[in-house]
Design a protein around this motif. Structure first.
Motif, PDB file in Angstrom:
ATOM      1  N   LEU A 138      -8.722  28.288 -12.246  1.00  0.00           N
ATOM      2  CA  LEU A 138      -9.363  26.973 -12.143  1.00  0.00           C
ATOM      3  C   LEU A 138      -9.489  26.488 -10.701  1.00  0.00           C
ATOM      4  N   LYS A 139      -8.909  27.215  -9.775  1.00  0.00           N
ATOM      5  CA  LYS A 139      -8.824  26.710  -8.408  1.00  0.00           C
ATOM      6  C   LYS A 139     -10.200  26.479  -7.794  1.00  0.00           C
ATOM      7  N   THR A 140     -11.115  27.416  -7.988  1.00  0.00           N
ATOM      8  CA  THR A 140     -12.462  27.262  -7.424  1.00  0.00           C
ATOM      9  C   THR A 140     -13.143  26.023  -7.987  1.00  0.00           C
ATOM     10  N   GLY A 141     -12.970  25.783  -9.288  1.00  0.00           N
ATOM     11  CA  GLY A 141     -13.612  24.637  -9.921  1.00  0.00           C
ATOM     12  C   GLY A 141     -13.012  23.301  -9.561  1.00  0.00           C
ATOM     13  N   MET A 142     -11.958  23.305  -8.740  1.00  0.00           N
ATOM     14  CA  MET A 142     -11.368  22.047  -8.292  1.00  0.00           C
ATOM     15  C   MET A 142     -12.057  21.487  -7.063  1.00  0.00           C
ATOM     16  N   THR A 143     -12.888  22.285  -6.430  1.00  0.00           N
ATOM     17  CA  THR A 143     -13.640  21.812  -5.266  1.00  0.00           C
ATOM     18  C   THR A 143     -15.146  21.985  -5.440  1.00  0.00           C
ATOM     19  N   THR A 144     -15.553  22.971  -6.240  1.00  0.00           N
ATOM     20  CA  THR A 144     -16.977  23.241  -6.476  1.00  0.00           C
ATOM     21  C   THR A 144     -17.278  23.038  -7.955  1.00  0.00           C
ATOM     22  N   PRO A 145     -18.179  22.124  -8.324  1.00  0.00           N
ATOM     23  CA  PRO A 145     -18.478  21.892  -9.745  1.00  0.00           C
ATOM     24  C   PRO A 145     -18.967  23.150 -10.439  1.00  0.00           C
ATOM     25  N   GLU A 146     -18.549  23.309 -11.700  1.00  0.00           N
ATOM     26  CA  GLU A 146     -18.985  24.426 -12.518  1.00  0.00           C
ATOM     27  C   GLU A 146     -19.636  23.893 -13.785  1.00  0.00           C
ATOM     28  N   VAL A 147     -20.527  24.670 -14.366  1.00  0.00           N
ATOM     29  CA  VAL A 147     -21.206  24.278 -15.604  1.00  0.00           C
ATOM     30  C   VAL A 147     -20.339  24.713 -16.778  1.00  0.00           C
ATOM     31  N   ALA A 148     -20.072  23.779 -17.710  1.00  0.00           N
ATOM     32  CA  ALA A 148     -19.218  24.076 -18.860  1.00  0.00           C
ATOM     33  C   ALA A 148     -19.847  23.501 -20.121  1.00  0.00           C
ATOM     34  N   LEU A 149     -19.562  24.143 -21.244  1.00  0.00           N
ATOM     35  CA  LEU A 149     -20.014  23.667 -22.542  1.00  0.00           C
ATOM     36  C   LEU A 149     -19.027  22.631 -23.051  1.00  0.00           C
ATOM     37  N   CYS A 150     -19.520  21.424 -23.325  1.00  0.00           N
ATOM     38  CA  CYS A 150     -18.664  20.329 -23.771  1.00  0.00           C
ATOM     39  C   CYS A 150     -18.609  20.278 -25.296  1.00  0.00           C
ATOM     40  N   PRO A 151     -17.621  19.586 -25.860  1.00  0.00           N
ATOM     41  CA  PRO A 151     -17.475  19.528 -27.320  1.00  0.00           C
ATOM     42  C   PRO A 151     -18.679  18.958 -28.060  1.00  0.00           C
ATOM     43  N   ASP A 152     -19.510  18.155 -27.394  1.00  0.00           N
ATOM     44  CA  ASP A 152     -20.677  17.592 -28.071  1.00  0.00           C
ATOM     45  C   ASP A 152     -21.872  18.547 -28.058  1.00  0.00           C
ATOM     46  N   GLY A 153     -21.670  19.777 -27.540  1.00  0.00           N
ATOM     47  CA  GLY A 153     -22.733  20.777 -27.544  1.00  0.00           C
ATOM     48  C   GLY A 153     -23.601  20.789 -26.311  1.00  0.00           C
ATOM     49  N   HIS A 154     -23.368  19.871 -25.369  1.00  0.00           N
ATOM     50  CA  HIS A 154     -24.169  19.810 -24.148  1.00  0.00           C
ATOM     51  C   HIS A 154     -23.448  20.500 -22.995  1.00  0.00           C
ATOM     52  N   TYR A 155     -24.231  21.027 -22.061  1.00  0.00           N
ATOM     53  CA  TYR A 155     -23.682  21.617 -20.855  1.00  0.00           C
ATOM     54  C   TYR A 155     -23.647  20.565 -19.754  1.00  0.00           C
ATOM     55  N   ARG A 156     -22.543  20.511 -19.044  1.00  0.00           N
ATOM     56  CA  ARG A 156     -22.394  19.549 -17.958  1.00  0.00           C
ATOM     57  C   ARG A 156     -21.688  20.196 -16.784  1.00  0.00           C
ATOM     58  N   LYS A 157     -21.929  19.634 -15.629  1.00  0.00           N
ATOM     59  CA  LYS A 157     -21.159  20.037 -14.463  1.00  0.00           C
ATOM     60  C   LYS A 157     -19.783  19.380 -14.540  1.00  0.00           C
ATOM     61  N   VAL A 158     -18.753  20.159 -14.337  1.00  0.00           N
ATOM     62  CA  VAL A 158     -17.391  19.629 -14.385  1.00  0.00           C
ATOM     63  C   VAL A 158     -16.656  20.028 -13.124  1.00  0.00           C
ATOM     64  N   ILE A 159     -15.697  19.218 -12.770  1.00  0.00           N
ATOM     65  CA  ILE A 159     -14.801  19.552 -11.673  1.00  0.00           C
ATOM     66  C   ILE A 159     -13.385  19.332 -12.183  1.00  0.00           C
ATOM     67  N   TYR A 160     -12.546  20.321 -11.989  1.00  0.00           N
ATOM     68  CA  TYR A 160     -11.186  20.279 -12.515  1.00  0.00           C
ATOM     69  C   TYR A 160     -10.232  19.669 -11.498  1.00  0.00           C
ATOM     70  N   GLY A 161      -9.139  19.177 -12.005  1.00  0.00           N
ATOM     71  CA  GLY A 161      -8.076  18.657 -11.146  1.00  0.00           C
ATOM     72  C   GLY A 161      -6.769  18.650 -11.911  1.00  0.00           C
ATOM     73  N   LEU A 162      -5.681  18.802 -11.203  1.00  0.00           N
ATOM     74  CA  LEU A 162      -4.383  18.780 -11.866  1.00  0.00           C
ATOM     75  C   LEU A 162      -4.036  17.353 -12.265  1.00  0.00           C
ATOM     76  N   GLY A 163      -3.713  17.176 -13.538  1.00  0.00           N
ATOM     77  CA  GLY A 163      -3.307  15.880 -14.056  1.00  0.00           C
ATOM     78  C   GLY A 163      -1.810  15.825 -14.263  1.00  0.00           C
ATOM     79  N   PRO A 164      -1.331  14.918 -15.091  1.00  0.00           N
ATOM     80  CA  PRO A 164       0.111  14.761 -15.293  1.00  0.00           C
ATOM     81  C   PRO A 164       0.743  15.987 -15.934  1.00  0.00           C
ATOM     82  N   TYR A 165       2.023  16.148 -15.656  1.00  0.00           N
ATOM     83  CA  TYR A 165       2.788  17.276 -16.182  1.00  0.00           C
ATOM     84  C   TYR A 165       3.847  16.726 -17.144  1.00  0.00           C
ATOM     85  N   ILE A 166       3.869  17.244 -18.388  1.00  0.00           N
ATOM     86  CA  ILE A 166       4.791  16.787 -19.425  1.00  0.00           C
ATOM     87  C   ILE A 166       6.021  17.680 -19.425  1.00  0.00           C
ATOM     88  N   ALA A 167       7.207  17.094 -19.244  1.00  0.00           N
ATOM     89  CA  ALA A 167       8.443  17.873 -19.242  1.00  0.00           C
ATOM     90  C   ALA A 167       9.622  16.925 -19.415  1.00  0.00           C
TER      91      ALA A 167
END
Length: 599
Positions: A138-167
């Motif tokens: 996922l590291k590349t997609g944290m700075t450069t948007p990538e095209v992903a298939l979303c649950p509603d059936g549409h393709y969108r540009k997404v950018i990933y980032g680390l969120g909260p950690y459960i522990a």
């Protein structure tokens, strides 16, 4: 040393992105469900190539579990993955909002090397290196948007980032590179390694896994843990234990057993309520679960009233207020103010335990201390009930199998994911019926609510419940629409359910016994209203009945007797607990809905 299992990332790195897109059929928000730190989002938006992209926070959770102690001490360290774009209740309702991502290595060595400095450093660093390797696709997609298939059936540009950690706390300490007993949120400047360890509790020669990813800081990403910090930590391990220790100091070991027996009888005599776990023998058992602690929390305050000082009641009340506010699905500005006030009262009143000799060493307790960070975390990540370690622990039921565990777990979870995706696809094509709960029962929000609908609660009025005697439940009845809370509600006990027809219309009704409020304000010590049953006392105790329409009922109510200062007899049947006392608390802690309306 045990092997590192990466599931299913060993097959192909791109599969981690496929796992994200397989969370199909879940309610999603395309805006930021998690309001991540402003500095983080501001950094992302400075890059014009990210404009128009959907931000997908990656939520991780890990939990070490032991599946066998006697036969080889078999342990597994599981890592789970979710995203911040789905609703909290989807993650809590186990609707595939959380997926098994991998298995972390658990190093094993001989006893003579367990305290070796190099070995301990290796063990800590292995955790962070493994997490960094798992997330590397996922590291590349944290700075450069990538095209992903979303649950509603549409393709969108997404950018990933680390969120909260459960522990839980031991893993939080490993993740934050600190020594246990110190705060996970402590941020320090540059020091020598020895000074970091001795003065700040920081393991300075470990490289956190977040160091490999942009805009990520593990100290900011560690999420609140309601289960271990609030429910099992502050409540069960601290407050319940402290009260017992106070009783020993105040009354001596011999007399305290009689008092604890009476508290147990009070808890055992609590009237039944839909979904309430009963304690027929009191709370004196060894193996406590999170559900046991939650159930005790609902009935404990009236049970200890009369045996502890008023300041301790205020402490418990302030904590319960904090606990129920922080577990809301939606926390707004008003809720944050109430949360801050409740926490301030809790810290102010808990000093009684230090003054009476229970906590002579003070309150240097990491789980309790972390409560001060909740407000900042809620502003950053949203309501914490969707980031609780109880979510990952409940996953073990499906993920962990005892016999030849690894291969079965991998295959079982792959099949479960495929079945979930298949079911979501069938539902989207109208091939499956709606499974939401519906019917004529009262529907009300509660701990058990999920995306399938609200939990159905039954109101019972029967002369013989499970062959143990009569059961006649109590309810909130709306009697004044112009007033809020208990000032617009009355308590009634259902004595008979019936219906009749008039001019072709069916009228469902109930014969009820009314309860009158004692005073115009809740009880100052417990925060709960006190009511008394309406009866005629002349010539005997005669119950006053009335007829109401079922539409006037708002919610099931729960009453707990005001026990007073005298010990209870040992032979009181549970079925008569609502008949033998003169006054009752309206238990607003019985569930979240009652907490919202019984103020």
């Amino acid at each position: 040393m045990s092997m590192v299992f990466l599931c299913p990332l060993d097959a192909h790195p791109i599969q981690i992105k496929t796992m994200l897109s397989l969370m199909i059929g879940l309610p999603t928000k395309l805006e930021h469900n998690l309001n991540l730190l402003n500095s983080f989002t501001n950094i992302i938006t400075k890059d014009v190539t990210t404009h128009g992209s959907m931000f997908v926070p990656i939520i991780l959770g890990s939990d070490k579990t032991t599946v066998s102690v006697a036969t080889g001490h078999t342990e597994y360290w599981l890592v789970y993955l979710s995203i911040g774009n789905i609703h909290n209740n989807a993650r809590r309702a186990h609707k595939n909002g959380l997926v098994l991502l991998g298995f972390l290595a658990i190093p094993k060595t001989e006893k003579k090397y367990r305290d070796n400095v190099s070995y301990r450093k290796f063990r800590r660093q292995l955790l962070h290196t493994s997490l960094a390797k798992i997330l590397d696709p996922l590291k590349t997609g944290m700075t450069t948007p990538e095209v992903a298939l979303c649950p509603d059936g549409h393709y969108r540009k997404v950018i990933y980032g680390l969120g909260p950690y459960i522990a839980d706390y031991p893993e939080q300490a490993l993740l934050a590179c600190i020594v246990q007993g110190w705060c996970q949120k402590l941020l320090v400047r540059e020091f020598e390694l020895g000074l970091l360890w001795d003065g700040w509790g920081v393991v300075g020669d470990i490289v956190p896994f977040t160091n490999n990813f942009p805009h990520a800081d593990i100290n900011e990403l560690i999420s609140p843990d309601l289960l271990h910090q609030v429910i099992k930590g502050t409540f069960k391990d601290h407050l319940v234990t402290w009260v017992e220790e106070y009783l020993v100091l105040a009354h001596g070991r011999t007399q305290v057993n009689e008092i604890l027996d009476d508290i147990d009888r009070r808890i055992a005599l609590v009237a039944p309520f839909s979904g309430l776990r009963r304690f027929p023998e009191g709370r004196g058992f060894k193996q406590w679960t999170g559900d046991d602690s939650k159930a005790l929390m609902k009935v404990w305050l009236p049970a200890v009233e009369g045996y502890v000082p008023v300041e301790m009641l205020h402490t418990i009340r302030a904590f319960l207020e904090f606990c129920y506010i922080v577990r809301r699905d939606v926390i707004d500005t008003q809720s944050l103010s109430a949360l801050e006030e409740a926490l301030s009262c809790f810290y102010r009143y808990r000093i009684i335990f230090e003054e009476c000799g229970v906590r002579t060493e003070g309150f240097n307790l990491p789980r309790q201390h972390f409560l001060v960070h909740y407000l900042a975390h809620i502003r950053a990540f949203g309501a914490p009930n969707g980031l609780c370690s109880s979510i990952t622990e409940s996953k073990h039921i499906k993920a962990v199998i005892r016999y030849k565990a690894v291969g079965q777990m991998l295959l079982t979870n792959q099949r479960l994911d495929k079945i979930a995706a298949c079911r979501a696809d069938f539902a989207s094509h109208g091939m499956l019926a709606d499974t939401s709960i519906s019917g004529s029962h009262i529907l009300c929000p509660s701990d058990l609510s999920g995306i399938g609908g609200m939990r159905s609660e039954r109101i019972r009025a029967t002369p013989n419940w499970r062959k143990e005697g009569p059961r006649y439940d109590t309810v909130f009845v709306n009697t004044n629409l112009d007033e809020d809370g208990m000032r617009g509600l009355d308590i009634a006990r259902i004595k008979q359910l019936f219906s009749f027809k008039c001019q072709g219309h069916l009228y469902p009704c109930a014969a009820v016994q009314w309860y009158s409020r004692c005073g115009n304000e809740p009880d100052e010590d417990t925060g709960m209203w006190i009511v008394e049953p309406d009866v005629y006392e002349e010539g005997g105790r005669i119950t006053i009945l009335d007829i109401i329409h079922l539409d006037a009922i708002v919610h099931s109510a729960h009453l707990i007797a005001v026990y007073g200062n005298n010990p209870l007899p040992k032979d009181i049947p549970l079925c008569y607990t609502l008949d033998l006392f003169h006054s009752y608390y309206v238990n607003k802690y019985i569930d979240h809905h009652a907490f919202e309306i019984a103020f």
